[in-house]
Scaffold this motif. Structure first.
Motif, PDB file in Angstrom:
ATOM      1  N   GLN A 190       0.714  -1.453   0.042  1.00  0.00           N
ATOM      2  CA  GLN A 190       0.085   0.074  -0.040  1.00  0.00           C
ATOM      3  C   GLN A 190       0.883   1.224   0.109  1.00  0.00           C
ATOM      4  O   GLN A 190       1.671   1.490   1.064  1.00  0.00           O
ATOM      5  N   ILE A 191       0.859   1.949  -1.197  1.00  0.00           N
ATOM      6  CA  ILE A 191       1.321   3.338  -1.205  1.00  0.00           C
ATOM      7  C   ILE A 191       0.752   4.536  -0.531  1.00  0.00           C
ATOM      8  O   ILE A 191      -0.337   4.857  -1.452  1.00  0.00           O
ATOM      9  N   LEU A 192       0.740   5.045   0.567  1.00  0.00           N
ATOM     10  CA  LEU A 192      -0.220   5.837   1.207  1.00  0.00           C
ATOM     11  C   LEU A 192       0.396   7.262   1.107  1.00  0.00           C
ATOM     12  O   LEU A 192       0.936   7.654   2.065  1.00  0.00           O
ATOM     13  N   ILE A 193       0.296   7.880   0.081  1.00  0.00           N
ATOM     14  CA  ILE A 193       0.948   9.088  -0.336  1.00  0.00           C
ATOM     15  C   ILE A 193      -0.131  10.082  -0.357  1.00  0.00           C
ATOM     16  O   ILE A 193      -1.155  10.155  -0.968  1.00  0.00           O
ATOM     17  N   ASP A 194      -0.168  11.419   0.554  1.00  0.00           N
ATOM     18  CA  ASP A 194      -0.987  12.274   0.301  1.00  0.00           C
ATOM     19  C   ASP A 194      -1.168  12.939  -1.048  1.00  0.00           C
ATOM     20  O   ASP A 194      -0.224  13.056  -1.768  1.00  0.00           O
ATOM     21  N   GLU A 195      -2.373  13.285  -1.475  1.00  0.00           N
ATOM     22  CA  GLU A 195      -2.674  13.811  -2.602  1.00  0.00           C
ATOM     23  C   GLU A 195      -1.979  15.034  -3.093  1.00  0.00           C
ATOM     24  O   GLU A 195      -1.790  15.772  -1.824  1.00  0.00           O
ATOM     25  N   GLY A 196      -1.338  15.464  -4.339  1.00  0.00           N
ATOM     26  CA  GLY A 196      -0.844  16.573  -4.686  1.00  0.00           C
ATOM     27  C   GLY A 196       0.647  16.378  -4.897  1.00  0.00           C
ATOM     28  O   GLY A 196       1.288  15.566  -4.218  1.00  0.00           O
ATOM     29  N   GLU A 197       1.155  17.622  -5.435  1.00  0.00           N
ATOM     30  CA  GLU A 197       2.352  17.600  -5.754  1.00  0.00           C
ATOM     31  C   GLU A 197       3.367  17.822  -4.578  1.00  0.00           C
ATOM     32  O   GLU A 197       2.880  18.648  -3.605  1.00  0.00           O
ATOM     33  N   GLY A 198       4.373  17.165  -4.313  1.00  0.00           N
ATOM     34  CA  GLY A 198       5.276  17.178  -3.180  1.00  0.00           C
ATOM     35  C   GLY A 198       7.025  17.252  -4.028  1.00  0.00           C
ATOM     36  O   GLY A 198       7.216  16.525  -4.780  1.00  0.00           O
ATOM     37  N   MET A 199       7.625  18.233  -3.645  1.00  0.00           N
ATOM     38  CA  MET A 199       8.837  18.248  -4.032  1.00  0.00           C
ATOM     39  C   MET A 199       9.851  18.334  -3.217  1.00  0.00           C
ATOM     40  O   MET A 199       9.678  19.161  -1.938  1.00  0.00           O
ATOM     41  N   VAL A 200      11.180  17.927  -3.150  1.00  0.00           N
ATOM     42  CA  VAL A 200      12.198  18.006  -2.485  1.00  0.00           C
ATOM     43  C   VAL A 200      13.459  18.303  -3.342  1.00  0.00           C
ATOM     44  O   VAL A 200      13.329  18.066  -4.546  1.00  0.00           O
ATOM     45  N   THR A 201      14.627  18.859  -2.746  1.00  0.00           N
ATOM     46  CA  THR A 201      15.688  19.198  -3.565  1.00  0.00           C
ATOM     47  C   THR A 201      16.792  18.126  -3.075  1.00  0.00           C
ATOM     48  O   THR A 201      16.918  17.820  -1.945  1.00  0.00           O
ATOM     49  N   GLY A 202      17.131  17.227  -4.090  1.00  0.00           N
ATOM     50  CA  GLY A 202      18.212  16.162  -3.692  1.00  0.00           C
ATOM     51  C   GLY A 202      18.615  15.514  -4.870  1.00  0.00           C
ATOM     52  O   GLY A 202      18.374  15.787  -5.906  1.00  0.00           O
ATOM     53  N   ASP A 203      19.346  14.253  -4.783  1.00  0.00           N
ATOM     54  CA  ASP A 203      19.636  13.358  -5.643  1.00  0.00           C
ATOM     55  C   ASP A 203      18.577  12.444  -5.951  1.00  0.00           C
ATOM     56  O   ASP A 203      18.380  11.693  -5.091  1.00  0.00           O
ATOM     57  N   ALA A 204      17.959  12.309  -7.259  1.00  0.00           N
ATOM     58  CA  ALA A 204      16.825  11.383  -7.439  1.00  0.00           C
ATOM     59  C   ALA A 204      17.266   9.988  -7.647  1.00  0.00           C
ATOM     60  O   ALA A 204      16.661   8.995  -6.881  1.00  0.00           O
ATOM     61  N   ASP A 205      18.465   9.806  -7.828  1.00  0.00           N
ATOM     62  CA  ASP A 205      18.770   8.422  -7.913  1.00  0.00           C
ATOM     63  C   ASP A 205      19.250   7.792  -6.514  1.00  0.00           C
ATOM     64  O   ASP A 205      18.717   6.733  -6.120  1.00  0.00           O
ATOM     65  N   MET A 206      19.635   8.566  -5.474  1.00  0.00           N
ATOM     66  CA  MET A 206      19.851   8.316  -4.099  1.00  0.00           C
ATOM     67  C   MET A 206      18.442   7.917  -3.589  1.00  0.00           C
ATOM     68  O   MET A 206      18.574   6.892  -2.783  1.00  0.00           O
ATOM     69  N   LEU A 207      17.784   9.061  -3.625  1.00  0.00           N
ATOM     70  CA  LEU A 207      16.370   8.713  -2.835  1.00  0.00           C
ATOM     71  C   LEU A 207      15.563   7.394  -3.407  1.00  0.00           C
ATOM     72  O   LEU A 207      15.075   6.680  -2.714  1.00  0.00           O
ATOM     73  N   GLU A 208      15.810   7.235  -4.925  1.00  0.00           N
ATOM     74  CA  GLU A 208      15.226   5.986  -5.437  1.00  0.00           C
ATOM     75  C   GLU A 208      15.808   4.607  -4.888  1.00  0.00           C
ATOM     76  O   GLU A 208      14.898   3.736  -4.592  1.00  0.00           O
ATOM     77  N   MET A 209      17.007   4.872  -4.638  1.00  0.00           N
ATOM     78  CA  MET A 209      17.890   3.662  -4.172  1.00  0.00           C
ATOM     79  C   MET A 209      17.456   3.342  -2.817  1.00  0.00           C
ATOM     80  O   MET A 209      16.967   2.344  -2.503  1.00  0.00           O
ATOM     81  N   ILE A 210      17.278   4.443  -2.076  1.00  0.00           N
ATOM     82  CA  ILE A 210      16.721   4.097  -0.150  1.00  0.00           C
ATOM     83  C   ILE A 210      15.309   3.607  -0.434  1.00  0.00           C
ATOM     84  O   ILE A 210      15.181   2.819   0.187  1.00  0.00           O
ATOM     85  N   ILE A 211      14.500   4.223  -1.340  1.00  0.00           N
ATOM     86  CA  ILE A 211      13.263   3.839  -1.060  1.00  0.00           C
ATOM     87  C   ILE A 211      12.862   2.330  -1.728  1.00  0.00           C
ATOM     88  O   ILE A 211      12.288   1.321  -1.107  1.00  0.00           O
ATOM     89  N   ARG A 212      13.717   1.943  -2.891  1.00  0.00           N
ATOM     90  CA  ARG A 212      13.469   0.517  -3.421  1.00  0.00           C
ATOM     91  C   ARG A 212      14.257  -0.377  -2.484  1.00  0.00           C
ATOM     92  O   ARG A 212      13.737  -1.407  -2.270  1.00  0.00           O
TER      93      ARG A 212
END
Length: 435
Positions: free
Chosen positions: A306-328
């Motif tokens: 279950q991906i329980l993410i609040d509706e709407g756009e959310g932005m952060v400043t960072g390294d996308a590959d690094m963040l993707e690796m952590i989540i995965r």
């Protein structure tokens, strides 16, 4: 023989060099003085023999002060008073300057200079010995005329100055040599400790490398063997559609696991290159993309992702590959240790200055000891609920990446109840990486 005597007297390396010199000199001097009382008594010098006996017992008291209670400073003061007192008593009874008092004063002077721990203490001893000599020459010793008195005093003063300067210089050279030897010894000990630590780390790295290659070989061989078997079956034909679909799903699962393994290995190999780029990241979109990518793995185990993410756009400043690796890695880890029929919930919250991510499951959980070692390279990597193997790189990479990003990761877990990984990342990283 000598070492046996010093050992019996308690003069060992447990004491400082000053304490050992003081104890050995006072004890041997006391023995000499006590033995000297016998010939003096035979020569009808009973009072002188009595004074020497008292002086010898006083020196033994100085020895005991240091030997039993380590009171060197008190013993030195007591010795000075003893020498001052008994020199005045014994000097007239033993032939003035022809007797042993002068030699005793010289020994006391040298000993006091050697065991002194500061220049001020050495100067005080110098003044003290001058005052004793001045008193003996001008008030106790019979002199024929004032000129002779001053000749004795100037000779005594010159002798005392030469002894003072020579002894102080030799002690200074000894102290410098001792300090240099001590420094070199400490440096050698530090080098030895570093070498031992490096040897232990090398052995650990070698063991980790062997385990890593063993698991990598197994994990990469499995999909290749599956592909080879599938192609052999397809080559012979006659495979029912339902069975073919099952084989394709299994091969897809193995292939994705292998890709995840290779991605982690690539990141692990390049973790010290510091090649990270900050950009604006749509984290809800990124989390949902990773979730959909891993959903076939959770569906294959009958797990509700279950991906329980609040509706709407959310932005952060960072390294996308690094963040993707952590989540995965966090979601993959939850899938691995959650049994059939379980659930995994992924949440994200925007705080005032940070992004908070949670990956919670109702899997097998872990003990408190396992939780403490979770991000250590020395932890044992357990099998998943479907006997899945791993190399333990995923969580280690998460911890390293979060450290680069000034982020944190916390784990709450109860054995047989589940785990919750909480990640906190500054919303604006920019150039604030710890790299």
């Amino acid at each position: 023989m000598e070492q046996y005597i010093w050992k019996k007297l308690g003069i060992s390396s447990n004491f400082s060099i000053e304490e050992r010199l003081f104890m050995s000199t006072t004890f041997l001097s006391a023995c000499f003085l006590i033995l000297l009382t016998l010939p003096l008594y035979i020569q009808d010098s009973g009072r002188a023999a009595f004074y020497l006996l008292l002086l010898g017992l006083s020196l033994i008291s100085c020895y005991i002060l240091v030997r039993l209670w380590r009171k060197l400073n008190i013993a030195k003061v007591f010795l000075s008073l003893v020498v001052l007192f008994f020199s005045h008593l014994i000097f007239p009874l033993t032939g003035f300057f022809k007797g042993p008092v002068v030699y005793g004063l010289v020994m006391f002077f040298v000993l006091s200079l050697v065991v002194s721990k500061s220049n001020l203490e050495q100067r005080i001893n110098f003044i003290l010995i001058l005052m004793i000599g001045l008193d003996l020459i001008f008030y106790l010793a019979p002199m024929p005329d004032p000129q002779t008195t001053w000749i004795y005093f100037l000779t005594y003063f010159a002798f005392t100055c030469i002894f003072y300067l020579g002894t102080v210089y030799l002690k200074m050279m000894y102290d410098q040599s001792t300090a240099l030897v001590g420094k070199q010894k400490r440096e050698l000990e530090q080098i030895s400790q570093r070498m031992e630590k490096q040897m232990v780390e090398t052995k650990e790295l070698s063991a980790q490398k062997d385990r890593l290659f063993s698991i990598i070989g197994h994990d990469l061989r499995s999909p290749l063997s599956g592909i080879e078997g599938f192609l052999n079956v397809m080559d012979h034909g006659g495979v029912p559609d339902e069975e073919r679909k099952i084989m394709q799903n299994e091969l897809l699962r193995l292939t994705r696991n292998s890709r995840a393994l290779l991605d982690n290995l690539l990141r692990w190999a390049k973790r010290d290159t510091k090649a990270y780029e900050a950009s604006r990241v749509d984290y809800p979109k990124l989390i949902k993309m990773v979730g959909e990518h891993l959903r076939p793995l959770s569906d294959a185990k009958g797990i509700s992702l279950q991906i329980l993410i609040d509706e709407g756009e959310g932005m952060v400043t960072g390294d996308a590959d690094m963040l993707e690796m952590i989540i995965r890695n966090l979601i993959s880890n939850a899938i691995k240790f959650t049994p059939k029929g379980g659930w995994i919930k992924v949440r994200a919250y925007e705080m005032e200055s940070e992004l908070k991510l949670e990956v919670e499951d109702n899997g097998i959980g872990m003990t408190e000891e396992q939780r403490k070692k979770l991000f250590s390279p020395h932890r044992e990597v357990g099998l998943g609920t479907n006997k899945e193997k791993g190399v333990g790189l995923g969580l280690m990479l998460c911890a390293e990446f979060l450290n680069y990003m000034n982020g944190t990761i916390e784990v709450r877990s109860v054995k047989d109840k589940g785990s919750c990984f909480t990640v906190r990342i500054p919303r604006v990283w920019g150039e604030s990486y710890n790299v």
